[in-house]
Design a protein around this motif. Structure first.
Motif, PDB file in Angstrom:
ATOM      1  N   LEU A 160       0.838  -1.206   0.000  1.00 50.79           N
ATOM      2  CA  LEU A 160       0.000   0.000   0.000  1.00 50.79           C
ATOM      3  C   LEU A 160       0.868   1.249   0.000  1.00 50.79           C
ATOM      4  O   LEU A 160       1.948   1.270   0.592  1.00 50.79           O
ATOM      5  CB  LEU A 160      -0.891   0.006   1.238  1.00 50.79           C
ATOM      6  N   SER A 161       0.386   2.283  -0.637  1.00 54.22           N
ATOM      7  CA  SER A 161       1.181   3.502  -0.647  1.00 54.22           C
ATOM      8  C   SER A 161       1.113   4.145   0.728  1.00 54.22           C
ATOM      9  O   SER A 161       0.126   4.006   1.450  1.00 54.22           O
ATOM     10  CB  SER A 161       0.663   4.460  -1.712  1.00 54.22           C
ATOM     11  N   VAL A 164      -1.979   6.133   1.293  1.00 57.87           N
ATOM     12  CA  VAL A 164      -3.155   5.324   1.587  1.00 57.87           C
ATOM     13  C   VAL A 164      -3.101   4.825   3.024  1.00 57.87           C
ATOM     14  O   VAL A 164      -4.090   4.878   3.756  1.00 57.87           O
ATOM     15  CB  VAL A 164      -3.262   4.149   0.587  1.00 57.87           C
ATOM     16  N   LEU A 167      -4.000   7.615   5.297  1.00 53.58           N
ATOM     17  CA  LEU A 167      -5.422   7.955   5.265  1.00 53.58           C
ATOM     18  C   LEU A 167      -6.267   6.893   5.939  1.00 53.58           C
ATOM     19  O   LEU A 167      -7.218   7.213   6.660  1.00 53.58           O
ATOM     20  CB  LEU A 167      -5.874   8.152   3.817  1.00 53.58           C
ATOM     21  N   TRP A 171      -8.469   7.777   9.248  1.00 55.36           N
ATOM     22  CA  TRP A 171      -9.897   7.535   9.265  1.00 55.36           C
ATOM     23  C   TRP A 171     -10.293   6.662  10.447  1.00 55.36           C
ATOM     24  O   TRP A 171     -11.320   6.878  11.085  1.00 55.36           O
ATOM     25  CB  TRP A 171     -10.299   6.881   7.946  1.00 55.36           C
TER      26      TRP A 171
ATOM     27  N   ILE B 318     -12.702  11.525  -0.139  1.00 61.30           N
ATOM     28  CA  ILE B 318     -11.336  11.045   0.135  1.00 61.30           C
ATOM     29  C   ILE B 318     -11.306   9.521   0.237  1.00 61.30           C
ATOM     30  O   ILE B 318     -10.449   8.861  -0.351  1.00 61.30           O
ATOM     31  CB  ILE B 318     -10.823  11.636   1.478  1.00 61.30           C
ATOM     32  N   LEU B 319     -12.276   8.981   0.979  1.00 60.68           N
ATOM     33  CA  LEU B 319     -12.282   7.532   1.173  1.00 60.68           C
ATOM     34  C   LEU B 319     -12.435   6.815  -0.155  1.00 60.68           C
ATOM     35  O   LEU B 319     -11.730   5.854  -0.456  1.00 60.68           O
ATOM     36  CB  LEU B 319     -13.415   7.141   2.127  1.00 60.68           C
ATOM     37  N   THR B 322      -9.302   7.066  -2.112  1.00 63.75           N
ATOM     38  CA  THR B 322      -8.273   6.194  -1.544  1.00 63.75           C
ATOM     39  C   THR B 322      -8.467   4.766  -2.029  1.00 63.75           C
ATOM     40  O   THR B 322      -7.502   4.077  -2.377  1.00 63.75           O
ATOM     41  CB  THR B 322      -8.331   6.233  -0.007  1.00 63.75           C
ATOM     42  N   THR B 325      -7.211   4.492  -5.461  1.00 63.52           N
ATOM     43  CA  THR B 325      -5.748   4.502  -5.470  1.00 63.52           C
ATOM     44  C   THR B 325      -5.179   3.141  -5.067  1.00 63.52           C
ATOM     45  O   THR B 325      -4.129   2.737  -5.521  1.00 63.52           O
ATOM     46  CB  THR B 325      -5.233   5.567  -4.481  1.00 63.52           C
ATOM     47  N   MET B 326      -5.925   2.456  -4.199  1.00 63.07           N
ATOM     48  CA  MET B 326      -5.467   1.162  -3.727  1.00 63.07           C
ATOM     49  C   MET B 326      -5.611   0.073  -4.779  1.00 63.07           C
ATOM     50  O   MET B 326      -4.891  -0.929  -4.736  1.00 63.07           O
ATOM     51  CB  MET B 326      -6.319   0.754  -2.511  1.00 63.07           C
TER      52      MET B 326
END
Ligand SMILES: Nc1ncnc2c1ncn2[C@@H]1O[C@H](COP(=O)(O)OP(=O)(O)OP(=O)(O)O)[C@@H](O)[C@H]1O
Ligand SMILES: [Mg+2]
Lengths: 342, 350, 361
Positions: A160-161, A164, A167, A171, B318-319, B322, B325-326
């Motif tokens: 995973l980056s 990420v 974040l 969260w 954002i979620l 994300t 992006t994953m």
């Protein structure tokens, strides 16, 4: 050789996809044949090495050397010729403290705060990382059902980056997040974890372990699997108890891998930035400000940027990294020698 | 069911349970939860509406309160299960709330207002996936741009990495020339010079070359990776030199030897490097953050971090971003995990 | 076509001199075999002719043209490697075509040449397989085929049969001989194997430690080896060497005393042998006769190997090892003594420097 597996005989689609590449490569061939005629085979070796060396020289070596020049100049100008020579002033500024035990007494107090934070971070993170990944590796090395599945479970976050990762945990740790939800079930009140200095620090340690432990587990697991099984069988025949077998067989034989992992973790821990920057942004206050972020903000982000100071700090960090890397090299070399003597 | 349990709990060799077995399974199951849980939670949350995201305690699945359109009211009203003062239960729509009293109507008989204590009503909820979390960033934000920038950087950097490093590895493994050891040492020495140490001067060089605020400024500094040269060279050393001699006798030029003999035979190592390069470049953060300051050039990672750092974080977007992006990394993980893990175990690179 | 001449060719790898002044002329169509002990420089010499190594000194000419500076690709030679060096990622057909494509040959001609070579070598059935899917013998044929399609000026073969099992080696050897007869191209062949050298070669070049020891036809080398090294190297089992001292020299006849005191007459053939000179007498194991009555040179039997058609006897003559190959079957017990006779044997005489003492070639 692997390439001659029988599967690869028919490759109709591959051929058509590769056709333009083939044509292009064929077109280059004529001038390169001419070059080979002129420069000889040795010249071709230089030709093959050239692109890499060029890029590498411009983007790695050159910056490496002019970094020293930067660290001896002042002002906010970007290009080296526009900058004024100040000698060792940047270093002097970094080390200007009235009390060396108190970061706040220094001119560059944020630098020393960052150094201190990074120090604590490294100590905690490296220790916990080694413990956690060693336990995981030992467990994965057992006679497990579906071992590759379990290995994958622990490896998953490695890819995973950092953004990420940051974040995801931001969260989870926020007020309405999963952690508070879980604790709520036990009767705790919601808490904003990342607004608390200590909890935020702990979070950066925990999150970075979560993200990278799979990688080190994998290396340790490879080391464990290289230990011959018959050693354990012999120990069992001698009536050795498992804990003793672990202390007398596993640990000594794993020691070289373990040392390498320790240094690798150290090197990475010193440079921690990405996930922390997203997770806490260095806060609250400066409680999770680590050295890379200090360099980044001094060099680029703040209004009062000071590239010279950032360069000086980065050189100090570079020295630490070089020492660690050399340590790693000599460790792996001496462990190789030991292995040879056996 | 008990058969399944028996199967799962059966131990190899049929021996009894030892305390270490219990520790093992606690660790593994705990690991499963801790490692996958956060990502699963993220994906689940990404489908929740902003209102559901703000709730505490949160629901596990994405629920929204059901709405009805009632005659005489412009907007759809929230639907509640209410206990009336006389003890009857009814499904009512809330018109407005005043203090602890909710004014409700029966959707069937919209004329009559019923007052209910708010403690006496619970919302009627239904599962609903907030797909607009995904669709809106694609239309309203620069998200598509970021995605494109990330893809461009990843693909281009990986291709150049493969070409440039395989050429260098070829020279370093199959030719004898003065300074070969020196070149090798030089390349290895750069392992000690990470980005964080040289970012200030590198930035000035990239700017001087006019690559500031340019995706090429992100790509070029990353492509000459020492690890890439290293794994390719190790692999090429295993290709017999006689093949190259044979090709020379076959009138192949050195360039042809490189791309028609060496490259195809190095395919397994190239694949490993390609996978790593894709993951590295996709995940890069600090350097793009430094080089790219114009919004339309952001990569996904930079864009995401900037959005998430804003004061008014729009978590629902954002979620979802994300998660997007994953996706490539998760795909790599699912399909190529074996490749990567053996690659790491073999070379110790990351 | 295919005339190769080496004049004073030397080769050093850094400080190590591997070849010292090689002079050799190979005629067009000749089958020349390089033999010599491991590490003597056979492969290096071959690779230098191929153009894969640069000579350190001297001159290398093909068909009268000096090729020292001409790269391997342009010398018009083809090579078959010990490991075959087939391109593992290409099919057999692509392997054969690769070299031709590099010369920009028309497709039709490539196809035709491959078909022809495939027919000749009987590899048509697996043209579309990859080398990994072939047996050792099949790979070997493909390697030869890759050379044949090129229609080279000369073939260079570096131990091409050494990776095959004994039986396959025998049959392939015969095929190679037939191929040479058919193509009548120059072939240079490196081997360790005596039998290959003797059966295939027009001429054999014996190398030792980077020098040529002798050049000649197989029978020349067998019948009159130029020195002790060649004598010991050619022929199987190895030639026996007995030390002796010349006792009398009279009118072309010399008599020498062996270590055990036994005297034998030497075939001097006009060479100068001085009284009292130390000589080495070489005699092949097959040429020694066992005297049934026990007379002659007394030898102590160490070991008897009965092979059925012949009997190999390891014996000891006054401290010197002697090997006898006697036809037929003999009942001999180790530890007992027997008599040996050299009267019918062709004897080879070498001086104390190991050089042959007569010049009847
Ligand atoms: N590239 C090289 N660098 C240094 N020395 C070399 C090199 N190639 C060969 N040599 C040396 O040259 C000598 C001759 O080698 P060569 O391969 O020609 O022997 P050969 O006669 O073919 O032996 P074999 O029968 O075992 O194949 C050997 O001592 C070898 O160590
Ligand atoms: Mg050889």
């Amino acid at each position: 050789m692997k390439a001659d597996s029988p599967k690869r005989t028919g490759s109709g689609i591959g051929e058509t996809v590769l056709l333009p590449v083939r044509l292009a490569m064929g077109l280059i061939d004529a001038p390169l044949r001419w070059l080979q005629r002129v420069a000889g085979i040795g010249g071709m070796a230089a030709f093959f090495l050239m692109p890499n060396m060029l890029i590498f020289g411009i983007f790695v070596l050159l910056p490496f050397f002019i970094n020293f020049a930067y660290s001896m100049t002042g002002g906010t100008a970007l290009f080296l010729p526009d900058r004024s020579f100040v000698g060792g002033d940047q270093y002097a500024r970094l080390f200007d403290c009235s009390n060396y035990l108190d970061a706040n007494s220094c001119t560059e107090d944020t630098f020393w705060t960052a150094v201190g934070n990074t120090g604590w971070f490294v100590i905690l993170q490296v220790t916990l990382m080694i413990i956690v990944s060693l336990i995981t590796a030992l467990i994965l090395n057992r006679n497990l059902m579906a071992r590759s599945f379990w290995r994958a479970v622990f490896f998953f976050p490695v890819l995973l980056s950092p953004v990420v990762v940051g974040l995801i945990w931001k969260w989870i740790l926020q007020r309405q997040g999963l952690l508070n939800f879980g604790l709520y079930g036990f009767g705790f009140e919601p808490f904003t974890w990342l607004n608390d200095r200590n909890w935020a620090f702990a979070a950066t340690v925990g999150v970075s372990i979560w993200a990278h432990m799979g990688f080190y587990t994998l290396i340790l697991l490879a080391g464990l699997q290289a230990i011959p099984k018959d050693l354990y069988e012999a120990a069992e025949m001698d009536g050795t108890r498992p804990t003793r077998a672990f202390l007398r067989i596993t640990l000594p034989l794993l020691a070289p891998n373990l040392l390498v992992v320790v240094v690798l973790v150290l090197i990475k821990a010193v440079q921690i930035f990405d996930e922390v920057y997203v997770l806490t942004g260095g806060g609250p206050g400066t409680s999770t400000l680590y050295i890379t972020q200090y360099i980044y903000e001094t060099g680029f982000a703040t209004q009062l940027r000071n590239p010279g100071l950032a360069a000086a700090a980065s050189i100090l960090m570079g020295v630490v990294l070089v020492v660690l890397t050399l340590l790693q090299l000599s460790l792996s070399r001496s462990s190789e020698k030991k292995g040879a003597r056996k | 069911m008990s058969r399944v349990a028996e199967f799962l709990l059966r131990r190899k060799g049929g021996k009894g349970w030892h305390w270490t077995d219990i520790v093992t399974w606690i660790w593994l199951l705990g690991g499963l939860f801790v490692m996958f849980g956060p990502a699963v939670w993220l994906v689940g949350s990404s489908f929740k509406s902003p209102a559901a995201l703000a709730e505490f305690p949160p629901s596990i699945l994405p629920y929204v309160t059901q709405k009805v359109t009632v005659e005489g009211y412009d907007k759809p009203l929230d639907l509640y299960e209410a206990t009336l003062p006389d003890g009857r239960k009814a499904t009512l729509a809330e018109v407005r709330r005043i203090g602890i009293v909710s004014q409700m109507v029966d959707p069937q008989k919209p004329g009559e207002i019923i007052k209910v204590n708010i403690g006496q009503r619970t919302p009627v909820r239904q599962m609903s996936f907030a797909m607009q979390n995904y669709s809106e960033p694609f239309t309203h934000f620069d998200f598509v741009r970021y995605l494109w920038n990330s893809v461009f950087v990843t693909v281009t950097a990986t291709l150049i990495t493969l070409v440039v490093n395989s050429m260098a590895a070829f020279a370093l493994s199959k030719y004898e020339f003065r300074g070969r050891t020196f070149a090798m040492l030089l390349i290895l020495a750069t392992l000690m010079v990470p980005l964080s140490v040289i970012m200030v001067p590198l930035y000035s060089i990239v700017s001087a070359l006019g690559l500031f605020n340019n995706l090429w400024g992100v790509i070029l500094p990353t492509v000459a990776t020492p690890t890439g040269v290293f794994i390719l060279r190790q692999y090429m050393l295993t290709i017999p030199d006689e093949l190259i001699d044979a090709a020379r006798m076959d009138k192949a030029s050195e360039w042809q030897i490189y791309w028609r003999i060496i490259l195809p035979l190095t395919a397994p190592a190239l694949a490993v490097l390609a996978i790593f390069s894709v993951v590295w470049r996709w995940n890069d953060f600090l350097w793009p953050l430094i080089v790219l300051s114009r919004k339309e050039l952001y990569t996904l990672q930079v864009g995401l971090s900037i959005y998430s750092g804003e004061l008014n974080v729009q978590w629902h977007f954002i979620l979802a971003m994300t998660v997007v992006t994953m996706i490539p990394v998760v795909l790599v993980f699912i399909f190529l995990q074996r490749f990567i893990t053996t690659g790491i175990a073999g070379t110790g690179l990351k | 076509m295919g005339h190769i001449k080496l004049t004073n060719v030397t080769k050093s790898f850094g400080a190590i001199d591997v070849l010292h002044g090689i002079n050799l002329e190979i005629k067009d169509g000749e089958f020349v075999v390089f033999v010599g002990p491991s590490g003597c420089g056979k492969s290096t010499l071959l690779r230098m002719i191929a153009g894969l190594e640069k000579p350190t000194g001297g001159e290398l000419a093909i068909d009268g043209k000096v090729v020292n500076a001409i790269p391997a690709a342009d010398r018009g030679l083809a090579m078959v490697f010990q490991s075959y060096a087939l391109y593992p990622h290409m099919s057999v057909r692509q392997n054969l075509a690769f070299g031709l494509e590099n010369t920009k040959m028309p497709k039709a001609e490539i196809t035709q040449r491959i078909a022809e070579a495939a027919r000749m070598l009987e590899i048509e059935a697996y043209l579309d397989r990859r080398p990994g899917q072939l047996s050792g013998g099949q790979r070997q044929r493909v390697a030869i085929g890759r050379a044949i399609v090129r229609r080279p000026v000369a073939f260079l073969l570096d131990e091409p049969l050494s990776n095959l099992d004994a039986e396959l080696r025998g049959s392939t050897r015969a095929e190679l001989a037939a191929l040479h007869a058919r193509l009548s191209a120059t072939m240079i062949y490196v081997t360790h194997d005596q039998v290959e050298a003797m059966t295939l070669a027009d001429r054999i070049v014996v190398l030792r430690a980077g020098r040529i020891e002798q050049i000649g036809t197989p029978l020349e080398l067998y019948n009159s080896p130029a020195n002790r090294f060649v004598a010991g190297f050619i022929g199987s089992p190895h030639m026996n060497f007995l030390e002796g001292t010349v006792e009398s020299v009279q009118s072309g006849k010399a008599v020498a005393a062996l270590a055990g005191g036994h005297r034998i007459e030497l075939p001097v053939n006009g060479a100068k042998v001085g009284h009292g000179a130390r000589v080495t007498i070489g005699v092949r194991p097959q040429h020694i006769a066992v005297n049934s009555d026990g007379s002659g040179i007394v030898a102590k039997i160490k070991l008897v190997e009965a092979l059925g058609s012949e009997t190999v006897i390891h014996a000891d003559v006054a401290g010197q090892k002697v090997l006898v190959v006697a036809p037929g079957q003999h009942r001999l017990a180790p530890g007992t003594e027997m008599g040996l006779s050299l009267s019918a044997a062709p004897l080879h005489l070498f001086n104390d420097k190991g050089l042959r003492l007569d010049h009847t070639v």
